[in-house]
Motif scaffolding. Structure first.
Motif, PDB file in Angstrom:
ATOM      1  N   CYS A   1      -2.789  12.496   2.934  1.00 46.71           N
ATOM      2  CA  CYS A   1      -3.718  12.469   1.941  1.00 46.71           C
ATOM      3  C   CYS A   1      -5.126  11.896   2.302  1.00 46.71           C
ATOM      4  O   CYS A   1      -5.310  10.813   2.736  1.00 46.71           O
ATOM      5  CB  CYS A   1      -3.278  11.670   0.296  1.00 46.71           C
ATOM      6  N   SER A   2      -6.148  12.762   2.224  1.00 52.94           N
ATOM      7  CA  SER A   2      -7.547  12.136   2.516  1.00 52.94           C
ATOM      8  C   SER A   2      -7.913  10.956   1.905  1.00 52.94           C
ATOM      9  O   SER A   2      -8.624   9.979   2.472  1.00 52.94           O
ATOM     10  CB  SER A   2      -8.241  13.229   2.659  1.00 52.94           C
ATOM     11  N   THR A   3      -7.565  10.828   0.820  1.00 50.02           N
ATOM     12  CA  THR A   3      -8.081   9.776  -0.134  1.00 50.02           C
ATOM     13  C   THR A   3      -7.350   8.397   0.225  1.00 50.02           C
ATOM     14  O   THR A   3      -7.802   7.491   0.229  1.00 50.02           O
ATOM     15  CB  THR A   3      -7.803   9.766  -1.691  1.00 50.02           C
ATOM     16  N   CYS A   4      -5.808   8.713   0.714  1.00 53.03           N
ATOM     17  CA  CYS A   4      -5.388   7.315   1.281  1.00 53.03           C
ATOM     18  C   CYS A   4      -5.645   7.080   2.358  1.00 53.03           C
ATOM     19  O   CYS A   4      -5.653   5.832   2.763  1.00 53.03           O
ATOM     20  CB  CYS A   4      -3.648   8.186   1.299  1.00 53.03           C
ATOM     21  N   GLN A   5      -5.909   8.192   3.367  1.00 55.32           N
ATOM     22  CA  GLN A   5      -6.473   7.763   4.655  1.00 55.32           C
ATOM     23  C   GLN A   5      -7.748   6.723   4.487  1.00 55.32           C
ATOM     24  O   GLN A   5      -8.062   5.848   5.433  1.00 55.32           O
ATOM     25  CB  GLN A   5      -6.906   8.825   5.520  1.00 55.32           C
ATOM     26  N   LYS A   6      -8.565   7.074   3.571  1.00 53.93           N
ATOM     27  CA  LYS A   6     -10.048   6.491   3.292  1.00 53.93           C
ATOM     28  C   LYS A   6      -9.692   5.097   2.991  1.00 53.93           C
ATOM     29  O   LYS A   6     -10.218   4.295   3.313  1.00 53.93           O
ATOM     30  CB  LYS A   6     -10.796   7.253   2.405  1.00 53.93           C
ATOM     31  N   ALA A   7      -8.618   4.978   2.169  1.00 43.21           N
ATOM     32  CA  ALA A   7      -8.061   3.624   1.457  1.00 43.21           C
ATOM     33  C   ALA A   7      -7.595   2.738   2.834  1.00 43.21           C
ATOM     34  O   ALA A   7      -7.966   1.724   2.694  1.00 43.21           O
ATOM     35  CB  ALA A   7      -7.186   3.781   0.475  1.00 43.21           C
TER      36      ALA A   7
ATOM     37  N   PHE B   1       0.890  -1.280  -0.150  1.00 44.26           N
ATOM     38  CA  PHE B   1       0.029   0.029  -0.154  1.00 44.26           C
ATOM     39  C   PHE B   1       1.103   1.256  -0.146  1.00 44.26           C
ATOM     40  O   PHE B   1       1.667   1.471   0.992  1.00 44.26           O
ATOM     41  CB  PHE B   1      -0.971  -0.039   1.190  1.00 44.26           C
ATOM     42  N   ILE B   2       0.928   1.815  -1.289  1.00 45.07           N
ATOM     43  CA  ILE B   2       1.890   2.892  -1.348  1.00 45.07           C
ATOM     44  C   ILE B   2       1.023   4.286  -1.094  1.00 45.07           C
ATOM     45  O   ILE B   2       0.106   4.411  -1.856  1.00 45.07           O
ATOM     46  CB  ILE B   2       2.521   3.190  -2.748  1.00 45.07           C
ATOM     47  N   GLU B   3       1.285   5.043  -0.294  1.00 42.22           N
ATOM     48  CA  GLU B   3       0.425   6.191   0.271  1.00 42.22           C
ATOM     49  C   GLU B   3       1.303   7.397   0.798  1.00 42.22           C
ATOM     50  O   GLU B   3       2.249   7.338   0.874  1.00 42.22           O
ATOM     51  CB  GLU B   3      -0.661   5.567   1.305  1.00 42.22           C
ATOM     52  N   TYR B   4       0.482   8.550   0.806  1.00 41.63           N
ATOM     53  CA  TYR B   4       1.061   9.993   1.606  1.00 41.63           C
ATOM     54  C   TYR B   4      -0.075   9.910   2.429  1.00 41.63           C
ATOM     55  O   TYR B   4      -1.073  10.404   2.237  1.00 41.63           O
ATOM     56  CB  TYR B   4       0.870  11.035   0.553  1.00 41.63           C
ATOM     57  N   PRO B   5       0.441   9.821   3.823  1.00 41.39           N
ATOM     58  CA  PRO B   5      -0.271   9.815   5.034  1.00 41.39           C
ATOM     59  C   PRO B   5      -1.047  10.934   5.273  1.00 41.39           C
ATOM     60  O   PRO B   5      -2.286  10.823   5.888  1.00 41.39           O
ATOM     61  CB  PRO B   5       0.628   9.712   6.021  1.00 41.39           C
TER      62      PRO B   5
ATOM     63  N   ILE C   1       5.032   7.446  -0.063  1.00 42.29           N
ATOM     64  CA  ILE C   1       5.207   7.770  -1.268  1.00 42.29           C
ATOM     65  C   ILE C   1       6.409   8.789  -1.297  1.00 42.29           C
ATOM     66  O   ILE C   1       7.301   8.800  -2.324  1.00 42.29           O
ATOM     67  CB  ILE C   1       4.016   8.059  -2.052  1.00 42.29           C
ATOM     68  N   LYS C   2       6.314   9.806  -0.309  1.00 40.88           N
ATOM     69  CA  LYS C   2       7.246  10.936  -0.598  1.00 40.88           C
ATOM     70  C   LYS C   2       8.757  10.344   0.226  1.00 40.88           C
ATOM     71  O   LYS C   2       9.572  10.703  -0.581  1.00 40.88           O
ATOM     72  CB  LYS C   2       6.742  11.972   0.182  1.00 40.88           C
ATOM     73  N   GLU C   3       8.745   9.781   0.889  1.00 34.53           N
ATOM     74  CA  GLU C   3       9.871   9.061   1.556  1.00 34.53           C
ATOM     75  C   GLU C   3      10.614   7.978   0.813  1.00 34.53           C
ATOM     76  O   GLU C   3      11.799   7.880   0.723  1.00 34.53           O
ATOM     77  CB  GLU C   3       9.708   8.486   2.963  1.00 34.53           C
ATOM     78  N   GLN C   4       9.914   7.294  -0.117  1.00 40.09           N
ATOM     79  CA  GLN C   4      10.405   6.170  -0.606  1.00 40.09           C
ATOM     80  C   GLN C   4       9.427   6.157  -2.016  1.00 40.09           C
ATOM     81  O   GLN C   4       8.592   5.234  -2.044  1.00 40.09           O
ATOM     82  CB  GLN C   4       9.793   4.841  -0.026  1.00 40.09           C
ATOM     83  N   PRO C   5       9.700   6.889  -2.806  1.00 41.74           N
ATOM     84  CA  PRO C   5       8.817   6.902  -4.086  1.00 41.74           C
ATOM     85  C   PRO C   5       9.210   5.720  -5.035  1.00 41.74           C
ATOM     86  O   PRO C   5      10.487   5.051  -4.969  1.00 41.74           O
ATOM     87  CB  PRO C   5       9.378   8.378  -4.862  1.00 41.74           C
ATOM     88  N   PRO C   6       8.279   5.447  -5.783  1.00 41.62           N
ATOM     89  CA  PRO C   6       8.503   4.167  -6.738  1.00 41.62           C
ATOM     90  C   PRO C   6       9.500   4.326  -7.615  1.00 41.62           C
ATOM     91  O   PRO C   6       9.942   5.481  -8.079  1.00 41.62           O
ATOM     92  CB  PRO C   6       7.006   4.001  -7.570  1.00 41.62           C
TER      93      PRO C   6
ATOM     94  N   MET D   1       5.457  12.998  -5.247  1.00 41.46           N
ATOM     95  CA  MET D   1       4.538  13.635  -5.150  1.00 41.46           C
ATOM     96  C   MET D   1       3.607  13.868  -6.601  1.00 41.46           C
ATOM     97  O   MET D   1       2.469  14.321  -6.781  1.00 41.46           O
ATOM     98  CB  MET D   1       4.746  15.168  -4.402  1.00 41.46           C
ATOM     99  N   LEU D   2       4.485  13.481  -7.539  1.00 38.40           N
ATOM    100  CA  LEU D   2       3.976  13.184  -8.927  1.00 38.40           C
ATOM    101  C   LEU D   2       2.940  12.502  -9.386  1.00 38.40           C
ATOM    102  O   LEU D   2       2.310  12.178 -10.276  1.00 38.40           O
ATOM    103  CB  LEU D   2       5.053  13.471 -10.050  1.00 38.40           C
ATOM    104  N   VAL D   3       3.130  11.075  -8.296  1.00 36.47           N
ATOM    105  CA  VAL D   3       2.627   9.897  -8.511  1.00 36.47           C
ATOM    106  C   VAL D   3       1.058  10.075  -8.045  1.00 36.47           C
ATOM    107  O   VAL D   3       0.855  10.531  -6.629  1.00 36.47           O
ATOM    108  CB  VAL D   3       3.410   8.924  -7.852  1.00 36.47           C
ATOM    109  N   LYS D   4       0.131   9.480  -8.720  1.00 39.26           N
ATOM    110  CA  LYS D   4      -1.078   9.420  -8.033  1.00 39.26           C
ATOM    111  C   LYS D   4      -1.071   8.429  -7.120  1.00 39.26           C
ATOM    112  O   LYS D   4      -0.690   7.549  -6.958  1.00 39.26           O
ATOM    113  CB  LYS D   4      -2.005   8.856  -9.444  1.00 39.26           C
ATOM    114  N   ARG D   5      -2.071   8.705  -6.000  1.00 39.24           N
ATOM    115  CA  ARG D   5      -2.104   7.810  -4.967  1.00 39.24           C
ATOM    116  C   ARG D   5      -3.375   7.831  -4.492  1.00 39.24           C
ATOM    117  O   ARG D   5      -4.210   8.453  -4.586  1.00 39.24           O
ATOM    118  CB  ARG D   5      -1.119   8.328  -3.785  1.00 39.24           C
ATOM    119  N   PRO D   6      -3.569   6.729  -3.652  1.00 42.22           N
ATOM    120  CA  PRO D   6      -2.498   5.571  -3.459  1.00 42.22           C
ATOM    121  C   PRO D   6      -2.549   4.470  -4.398  1.00 42.22           C
ATOM    122  O   PRO D   6      -3.291   4.514  -5.365  1.00 42.22           O
ATOM    123  CB  PRO D   6      -3.494   4.836  -1.803  1.00 42.22           C
TER     124      PRO D   6
END
Length: 116
Positions: free
Chosen positions: A9-15, A3-7, A31-36, A89-94
């Motif tokens: 991000c409200s959508t990531c929280q919901k997921a 699960f790759i997320e930005y904590p 995702i910001k600390e360990q980008p794909p 931060m360029l990557v769509k998440r989660p």
């Protein structure tokens, strides 16, 4: 599952809450600390069957500040992958990576179909 997320991000929280509510076990990655990497993104795009553009966070500030709406159509896939890998931060998440699927963004019905 990964699960790759930005904590923040409200959508990531919901997921994440949805995954937890369904007792699905996953490894969390910021995702910001360990980008794909470009290789990961290439593999995920191929597995997902989605166009590469779907992996871009088109509503994000970084995407907009770089003027990527105009630039992406002229970039080759390798260039787009390098760009995505340069800033999480360029990557769509989660992004959820399972043995059977790669899900980009949180659409509950899509996740239910793939995971339940």
């Amino acid at each position: 599952m990964l699960f790759i997320e930005y904590p923040a991000c409200s959508t990531c929280q919901k997921a994440g809450k949805w995954l937890d509510a369904h007792a699905l076990v996953y490894t969390d990655r910021h995702i910001k600390e360990q980008p794909p990497t470009a290789d990961e993104l290439r593999a995920w795009r191929q597995r997902s069957g989605l166009p590469l553009k779907r992996f871009f966070n088109t509503s994000g500030r970084v995407y907009q500040s770089l003027g990527l709406k105009e630039k992406l159509p002229t970039m080759d896939e390798a260039g787009q992958l390098r760009l995505l890998a340069s800033d999480g931060m360029l990557v769509k998440r989660p992004i959820l990576v399972t043995d059977d699927a790669v899900l980009v963004g949180f659409r509950q019905a899509e996740w239910e179909e793939a995971l339940l």
